[in-house]
Design an enzyme around this catalytic site. Structure first.
Site, PDB file in Angstrom:
ATOM      1  N   TRP A  52      -0.154  59.131 -10.092  1.00 13.90           N
ATOM      2  CA  TRP A  52      -0.990  59.807  -9.857  1.00 13.90           C
ATOM      3  C   TRP A  52      -0.662  60.006  -8.256  1.00 13.90           C
ATOM      4  CZ3 TRP A  52      -2.544  56.745 -13.360  1.00 13.90           C
ATOM      5  CH2 TRP A  52      -3.680  55.942 -12.781  1.00 13.90           C
ATOM      6  N   ASP A  53      -1.763  59.355  -7.549  1.00 16.34           N
ATOM      7  CA  ASP A  53      -1.467  59.288  -6.335  1.00 16.34           C
ATOM      8  C   ASP A  53      -0.831  58.535  -6.072  1.00 16.34           C
ATOM      9  OD1 ASP A  53      -4.347  60.702  -6.424  1.00 16.34           O
ATOM     10  OD2 ASP A  53      -5.317  58.657  -5.648  1.00 16.34           O
ATOM     11  N   ALA A 121      -6.656  54.293  -4.379  1.00 19.46           N
ATOM     12  CA  ALA A 121      -5.058  54.292  -3.974  1.00 19.46           C
ATOM     13  C   ALA A 121      -5.023  53.696  -2.540  1.00 19.46           C
ATOM     14  CB  ALA A 121      -5.198  56.095  -3.781  1.00 19.46           C
ATOM     15  N   ARG A 200     -12.766  53.836   0.369  1.00 18.80           N
ATOM     16  CA  ARG A 200     -11.946  53.081  -0.305  1.00 18.80           C
ATOM     17  C   ARG A 200     -10.238  54.309   0.753  1.00 18.80           C
ATOM     18  NH1 ARG A 200     -14.460  57.195  -4.423  1.00 18.80           N
ATOM     19  NH2 ARG A 200     -13.712  59.184  -4.303  1.00 18.80           N
ATOM     20  N   GLU A 273     -11.002  62.893   0.450  1.00 14.55           N
ATOM     21  CA  GLU A 273      -9.806  61.866   0.373  1.00 14.55           C
ATOM     22  C   GLU A 273      -8.555  61.730   0.873  1.00 14.55           C
ATOM     23  OE1 GLU A 273     -10.396  61.205  -3.985  1.00 14.55           O
ATOM     24  OE2 GLU A 273     -10.121  63.260  -4.541  1.00 14.55           O
TER      25      GLU A 273
END
Length: 450
Positions: A52-53, A121, A200, A273
């Site tokens: 994914w990321d 991530a 994050r 994000e």
């Protein structure tokens, strides 16, 4: 605020610029912002893991690195036999490489002994001396028997790439805790009143305009109880996402000082994000990914890439396309892609993402959990999606088309004509890399999801 070139910006709560409810209320799907439908690729290049990321190894100036002809990327991964919804609990970072920008190979997990219970991530720097730095999110407290959600920003140094016998990324890596929230500019976990807590997604950026070195990250702006923000509405105040930033006074990738956020979305959205910047034509394009379910009550957004533009990294930022919406999924496939990341390529800006859930048109992603395990696995892409092509000029963007799954062009690679160019030339699309749908069309696709 007034920006003579770009238009009006709006003050934030803890940042110079804010994403306002008025701006976000203008979010709507248009021809210029809806991505083509995506189908699974004919061949899954890395079938052993969910992917994914993803982020690419980049030079200090932001360009994608080429290491002896290799493109290099890093992804969050989990075993492919795991239910997709459980992948975040065991996420580890793996490295992939390609010598043609289309066919990718697995170089394995990046390191052992990382901080946190699992890793989320980040970004990666290929420095001038040939060393590699990896920035990531340490999620949870190592040593805890229970799954925890404390988040710290970490930098790993000591990486080297050897291409003498092929491709190898090796250490030894040293892990450095770089940043934790201060409770004043950036909310601590114990201050959080929202549905999601964030600190994050570190992203390294050396400003081409000033030479200053920055680390962007996702955070939340503290809004004390009793504040008059959002008209004193406590329910709206819980939606307080922000784009944080720290500055390196020396340019050292491991030395950072917190600064005021670049932008916040108090009263608008809880989660901005994977913030990142594309510097283009003297302007700073700030991009974030966000979800349908993280918008505050009274607003309707999508799982999408959102963006803002300013003449200075610190702002003031103006939303792209009036609302901030840059690229989203079709209405009949609202969760097909996520975690977009933009990068420049020639005259265009390209955007990679991962292939999320297809053949699914539920109103919320929570509905996936109501499907059988087999159906959850069938509908999860778990690989890189097609690369979108954007035309970006001033405060406007438009989707031109897309390349194939995992296609990350090499430097100088000429891109094929877009659908718009073919139409302008009076030619029909040949349904190649710029066709209306990308990947193989599965025979069992439900007719009602067309």
């Amino acid at each position: 605020m007034t920006n003579e070139t770009l238009g009006d910006g709006s003050p934030g709560t803890g940042a110079r610029t804010g994403w306002t409810r008025e701006q976000a209320s203008r979010i709507e799907r248009t021809e210029d912002t809806v991505a083509p439908i995506v189908y699974p690729p004919e061949t899954d290049q890395i079938p052993e893991v969910h992917i994914w990321d993803t982020w690419f190894l980049r030079e200090r100036d932001g360009t994608l690195a080429s290491v002896d002809g290799y493109r290099v990327c890093f992804s969050l991964t989990a075993p492919s036999d795991l239910l997709p919804g459980k992948r975040h609990d065991v996420a580890t970072i793996r490295c992939f490489y390609s010598d043609d920008g289309r066919t990718w190979h697995d170089a394995g997990p990046v390191f052992e002994g990382a901080l946190g219970q699992r890793q989320w991530a980040g970004s990666a720097l290929y420095d001038d001396d040939g060393s590699a730095y990896l920035f990531y999110t340490a999620a949870g407290e190592e040593g805890s028997e229970d799954l925890t959600y404390t988040q710290r920003i970490v930098g790993a140094s000591g990486g080297r790439i050897d291409t003498a016998g092929g491709f190898e990324l090796s250490g030894p890596w040293t892990h450095h805790e770089l940043l934790t929230p201060d409770g004043e500019r950036y909310e601590r976990e114990d201050q959080s009143r929202g549905m999601i807590y964030t600190f994050r997604d570190p992203w390294f950026f050396e400003d081409p305009g000033t030479g200053e070195t920055w680390l962007l990250f996702e955070a939340n702006t503290p809004v004390p109880e009793g504040s008059d923000a959002c008209g004193g509405d406590a329910a709206l105040q819980a939606f307080n996402g922000s784009v944080g930033v720290a500055r390196s006074p020396t340019g050292d990738p491991l030395e950072w000082e917190l600064a005021d956020p670049l932008l916040d979305a108090v009263c608008v959205n809880q989660e901005l994000e994977r913030p990142h910047v594309v510097y283009r034509d003297g302007l700073y394009y700030l991009f974030v990914s966000s979800h349908l379910h993280t918008f505050a009550p009274g607003l309707e957004g999508f799982d999408a890439l959102y963006g803002f533009v300013a003449e200075d990294l610190r702002g003031e930022y103006v939303p792209l396309n009036d609302s901030g919406l840059v690229a989203t999924n079709p209405e009949n496939a609202p969760f097909q892609s996520y975690s977009w990341m933009a990068f420049p390529h020639g005259e265009e800006v390209l955007v990679q993402s991962f292939f999320n859930y297809y053949d699914f048109a539920g109103e919320t992603l929570d509905e996936i959990a109501h499907l059988s395990g087999a159906e959850q696995m069938r509908r999860f892409g778990g690989t890189l999606g097609p690369t979108l092509r954007l035309d970006v000029a001033g405060t406007r963007t438009r989707i031109l088309g897309a390349l194939g799954h995992w296609h990350i062009p090499l430097a100088g690679e000429e891109l094929p004509p877009t659908d718009r160019e073919l139409i302008r030339r009076g030619k029909a699309s040949e349904n190649g890399e710029t066709g209306a749908g990308y990947g193989a069309r599965p025979a069992d696709r439900d007719a009602d999801s067309e």
